[in-house]
Design a protein around this motif. Structure first.
Motif, PDB file in Angstrom:
ATOM      1  N   MET A   1       0.694  -1.126   0.020  1.00 12.17           N
ATOM      2  CA  MET A   1       0.041   0.032  -0.067  1.00 12.17           C
ATOM      3  C   MET A   1       0.784   1.454   0.033  1.00 12.17           C
ATOM      4  O   MET A   1       0.611   2.096  -0.770  1.00 12.17           O
ATOM      5  N   HIS A   2       1.954   1.405   0.823  1.00 13.29           N
ATOM      6  CA  HIS A   2       2.807   2.577   0.975  1.00 13.29           C
ATOM      7  C   HIS A   2       3.539   2.667  -0.313  1.00 13.29           C
ATOM      8  O   HIS A   2       3.731   3.989  -0.715  1.00 13.29           O
ATOM      9  N   SER A  79       6.102   3.472   5.212  1.00 10.09           N
ATOM     10  CA  SER A  79       6.063   2.897   6.641  1.00 10.09           C
ATOM     11  C   SER A  79       7.245   3.443   7.433  1.00 10.09           C
ATOM     12  O   SER A  79       7.777   3.992   7.140  1.00 10.09           O
ATOM     13  N   ILE A 199       3.801  -6.070  11.602  1.00  5.72           N
ATOM     14  CA  ILE A 199       3.352  -5.391  10.252  1.00  5.72           C
ATOM     15  C   ILE A 199       3.386  -3.789  10.597  1.00  5.72           C
ATOM     16  O   ILE A 199       3.196  -3.626  12.033  1.00  5.72           O
ATOM     17  N   ASN A 202       0.690   1.419   9.103  1.00  4.84           N
ATOM     18  CA  ASN A 202       0.138   1.682   7.943  1.00  4.84           C
ATOM     19  C   ASN A 202      -0.641   0.588   7.076  1.00  4.84           C
ATOM     20  O   ASN A 202      -1.766   0.792   6.290  1.00  4.84           O
ATOM     21  N   GLU A 203      -0.207  -0.855   7.581  1.00  4.00           N
ATOM     22  CA  GLU A 203      -1.013  -1.908   6.879  1.00  4.00           C
ATOM     23  C   GLU A 203      -2.008  -2.649   8.067  1.00  4.00           C
ATOM     24  O   GLU A 203      -2.480  -3.442   7.924  1.00  4.00           O
ATOM     25  N   SER A 206      -6.226  -2.808   7.382  1.00  6.93           N
ATOM     26  CA  SER A 206      -6.426  -3.862   6.402  1.00  6.93           C
ATOM     27  C   SER A 206      -6.199  -5.234   6.765  1.00  6.93           C
ATOM     28  O   SER A 206      -6.888  -6.268   6.526  1.00  6.93           O
ATOM     29  N   ALA A 207      -5.091  -5.465   7.512  1.00 10.66           N
ATOM     30  CA  ALA A 207      -4.756  -6.761   8.013  1.00 10.66           C
ATOM     31  C   ALA A 207      -5.786  -7.234   8.936  1.00 10.66           C
ATOM     32  O   ALA A 207      -6.115  -8.616   8.906  1.00 10.66           O
TER      33      ALA A 207
END
Ligand code: X2X
Length: 339
Positions: A1-2, A79, A199, A202-203, A206-207
């Protein structure tokens, strides 16, 4: 995503530059003698960014426009792992980073995150504004980064889950939990027999949403501002560690500032940290009923068995050996005996 975010950002910067010389906003930003980026992983509405914006405005005014600090919240520049590299290379000038993540570069910086070390906020500030903080800052300085005196509050961390509440240490068994990218975090949840996955923040939303992991742990201020309650059902008040953000600067960028300008910047950054502490502490203390109204189901486990489980797993002994006797005794001077 980043990656896609970063590409987007580059594209918009390029457009702004091409749109060019005539655009008044761009022209004004370019007039500042020192135009510095301040990156962090927190939502725009988190106290760190609210106070961060006030801080940037005060610095601009007091330096008569010479220093212009632009905020990049929500990991917009990448991130935490990426941003730490950019800070070291000078691509980013300022960055607030959890000491526990900074520990990938400065091992001593995670020591305040030892499980159940601090009973409450007064104990935290006494240590972090006292000997323990001074020790950690000296280690950060040795790694060639500049660090401001006052650490910013993240808070005492609570555990959320989409599958089950955590009431006893046994509930952690096999629990798929996201942890930040940091050896201490992984080690602690392994000691609980959980199944930690590293993780970057920034993730995390969604995780959780896609159920790559069942749960995560963060202070209520973040569970609220990052809207994690939308993708979690239970919140267990495990209070398992206190975590804060060091305000870091790239050394060359810092040394480019004339001494009087540095003094203005440092004074305002530290003052903003103290104000943000008050805001964050209030949020962490007061958000439970608001989050319950949004559907999170709260429980308060008895914490003694959790601490005992860590002790039995050899967690404290292992980390005491890693940090060394000097650091551990500074920690225990503020927390009491841990091993
Ligand atoms: O990544 C996290 O969970 C956060 C936002 O709390 C930190 O930066 C450690």
């Amino acid at each position: 995503m980043h990656v896609s975010r970063r590409t987007l950002l580059k594209a918009s910067t390029a457009t702004a530059v091409m749109a060019g010389i005539g655009a008044p906003l761009v022209a004004r930003a370019q007039q500042a003698e020192f135009s510095y980026k301040f990156a962090n992983n927190l939502p725009d509405t988190h106290p760190i960014n609210v106070r961060g914006r006030e801080m940037a405005a005060a610095i601009k005014q007091e330096t008569k426009g010479r220093v212009d600090i632009q905020l990049f919240p929500s990991s917009q520049l990448g991130s935490d792992t990426d941003t730490l590299s950019q800070l070291r290379s000078g691509g980013v000038e300022f960055f607030t980073l959890s000491g526990l993540i900074l520990a990938t570069l400065v091992p001593a910086a995670s020591i305040n995150g030892i499980g159940f070390a601090f009973p409450d906020y007064p104990a935290v500030w006494k240590a972090m504004d006292g000997d323990l903080g001074a020790y950690i800052r000296s280690q950060i300085t040795k790694a060639n980064l500049v660090v401001m005196d006052k650490i910013w509050d993240n808070g005492f961390r609570q555990t959320t889950s989409s599958t089950r509440p955590i009431n006893t240490p046994e509930d952690f068994k096999g629990f798929k939990i996201r942890v930040p990218v940091s050896p201490l975090w992984t080690s602690m949840f392994k000691a609980f027999d959980a199944s930690p996955a590293s993780i970057n923040f920034n993730e995390v939303y969604s995780a959780l949403q896609t159920k790559i992991v069942e749960g995560q742990e963060n202070p209520l201020a973040l569970i609220s501002t990052a809207k994690l309650y939308e993708v979690q059902r239970y919140c267990s008040l495990t209070n398992h560690m206190w975590d804060g953000f060091w305000f870091l600067a790239n050394r060359r960028a810092w040394e480019r500032l004339p001494e009087d300008v540095r003094a203005i910047v440092a004074k305002n950054v530290n003052a903003a940290a103290v104000k943000a502490r008050e805001d964050t502490e209030k949020l962490n203390a007061g958000l439970q009923s608001e989050l319950a109204g949004k559907g999170l189901v709260f429980n308060q486990p008895d914490l003694k068995p959790f601490r005992e489980k860590l002790r039995q797993a050899g967690f404290y002994a292992e980390w005491k050996a890693k940090y060394g006797d000097e650091a551990w005794s500074i920690l225990e001077r503020s927390t009491g005996k841990l091993t």
